[in-house]
Each structure stands twice: as C-alpha cells, then as structure tokens.
Design a protein around this motif. Sequence first.
Motif: not given
Length: 305
Positions: A202-216, A190-195, A219-222
């Motif tokens: 939007p940049v701040t939310e993307t950085l929060h997304l990365q943290e959430a993926l690590r916690d849940r 599975t590849g994870l892509v953030a737009v 995983r890291e963004l691809d």
Amino acid sequence: MDLLDKPLVVVTGKGGVGKTTVAAALGLVAARRGKRAIVAEVARRTDVAGILGTASGRRDRVFVEHEIADGLFHISIDPEDALAEYLNDQLGSSSLASVLSSSRMFGLLAAATPGLRELLTIGKVWELTQPERRTPGADPYDLVVVDAPATGHGVAILGAPRTFADAAAGGPVTRQAERIDATISDPAQTGLVAVARAEEMPVTETLHLQEALRDRLGRELDAVVANRLEPDLITPAEAKRLAEHAEHPAVTLTLHAVARTRRQRAQVGRLHRGTGIDPVRLHARRDGPDLEALADELAAGLEVG
C-alpha cells in the motif's frame, strides 16, 4: 488552507486500506463543524451508508441524496443516471432525455466511448459542488467528499475531464470538461487525500499515486492517512528484557506484536519521506471501526477545530 474549507475532497488509495471509512469520517468531521457535507460513492456502491447503519443497497438509494447523520448526506453515483441527468439538463426536456438515454444505438455509442463513464461520474461530483445546482430542488453543499475508486481507476476518473477536453473539438461537453478540470486542478478547490495501510505494497502504491497525480494533473497530495496502526504495547527497553524469556508462548506472541508495530512505524516513515507529508495516524480497534473515534483522531491529525 484547511482541507475541509475546500469545496471538494477526493479520498483514494489501494483497495482494502479503509478509504471508505476515512471518507465517512471526514464527512462526519465536517458535519460536526456545522458544514452541510455529502459523501459521494461511485459505481452504485452504498458502503458509507452501511458503515453508519442507515441504508441498504436498494436501487432507490442509488443516485438519491439522503441524510445519514445530522448535516451529513450520502449519494451513490450511477453513470447511467448521471448521463440521463446531463441529457435532461442539456436538452431541457426529461422526455427527450429519456428517449435518447434509453436508445439502444445511443447506449452502444456511449459504452464504446473510452472514459465516458468516468467523465459522467466526476461530472456529477462536480455538480454537487456547485452553488447553483442543476438538480431540480437540490440545495448546495459546503463540502463534497468523494470515496474514489482504488488508486489507478481513481486517477483515471480525475483525469477524464482533461482527456475529453483535449480530445474533443469544442461544444458543450468540451466546455463542461474544461470547467470540471479547472476545479480538480485547483488546490484551493479540490483536496486530494491518499489512504494507506502501513505495509509495503500500500505504501508503494501511494508513492506511485503521487507520481501519477503529478503527471496527469500537475497536482500534489494534500494529506496522507496511515490507517489501522497497531498501538505500542511496550517500550523498546521492556521488549529487550522480554526477549530474555522468549521461550514462553505469551512472551513470543507479545514480541511478534512488537515486531509488527516496528515494521508499521518503518513504513509510516517511508510514507513520510516519499510524499513529504507527515501522515495522519489512525489506529486499529479490536471491535471494528468506531467512526466517532476515527473522526476524533482524523480531526486532531488534520488539526481541524
């Protein structure tokens, strides 16, 4: 590993950043490479098909796999249809599945189960990736691209299988949830892509997304896509010379555009530093998104042949 060599790619990001267009462009890049690809939307949306001008939002287009370009397919996933399909697969009888899924008591129970809609949605996505499909007569796909919901809900859908597997006490639902979670948690599958747009929120939310993926998910963004970037109109030296004539309205407008481009570059740099990934840069077009041109940029940015 090439992003498009994974069987599943999930595209998410803050609402309004253009993730649906990016998901469609990713599917188009894969189809150009000779892959049999499908773009899956959730919550009965049909925006991808609309972008390509091939389908309306009719009910008969929901939960139906149909070809929207050579080698590129589309499906809109409805959790209720996903539930009926799952019950049919487990019970081995479409009539029994229909009776159960249409039962008012069962419907109330399903609606009251936290995260069930998310599990059913990602369960159908997982089914699309399988070499042996449970959907009667359905052919397998080389790549499934998911146009996931906006950031928070997107993480909830990806995390639903693990949540169910941890909470349930065994049985077929637990076993399937564990298989789905194993697919999502595996970077080779599975590849994870953030737009994101090159703007502060939007940049701040993307950085929060990365943290959430690590916690849940651990995983890291691809990949990260910086969408709708303005072109560089003039060089810094030219802007400095123009600033000497800022009293002219045309010069003022040009300098405002230059300043906006500089702010975007700063946000792209912030995105790069925060994620550790050099973003793929997609440029805005005055006459609206050109999917073919976006696919070209996307392929070049991902270094996809």
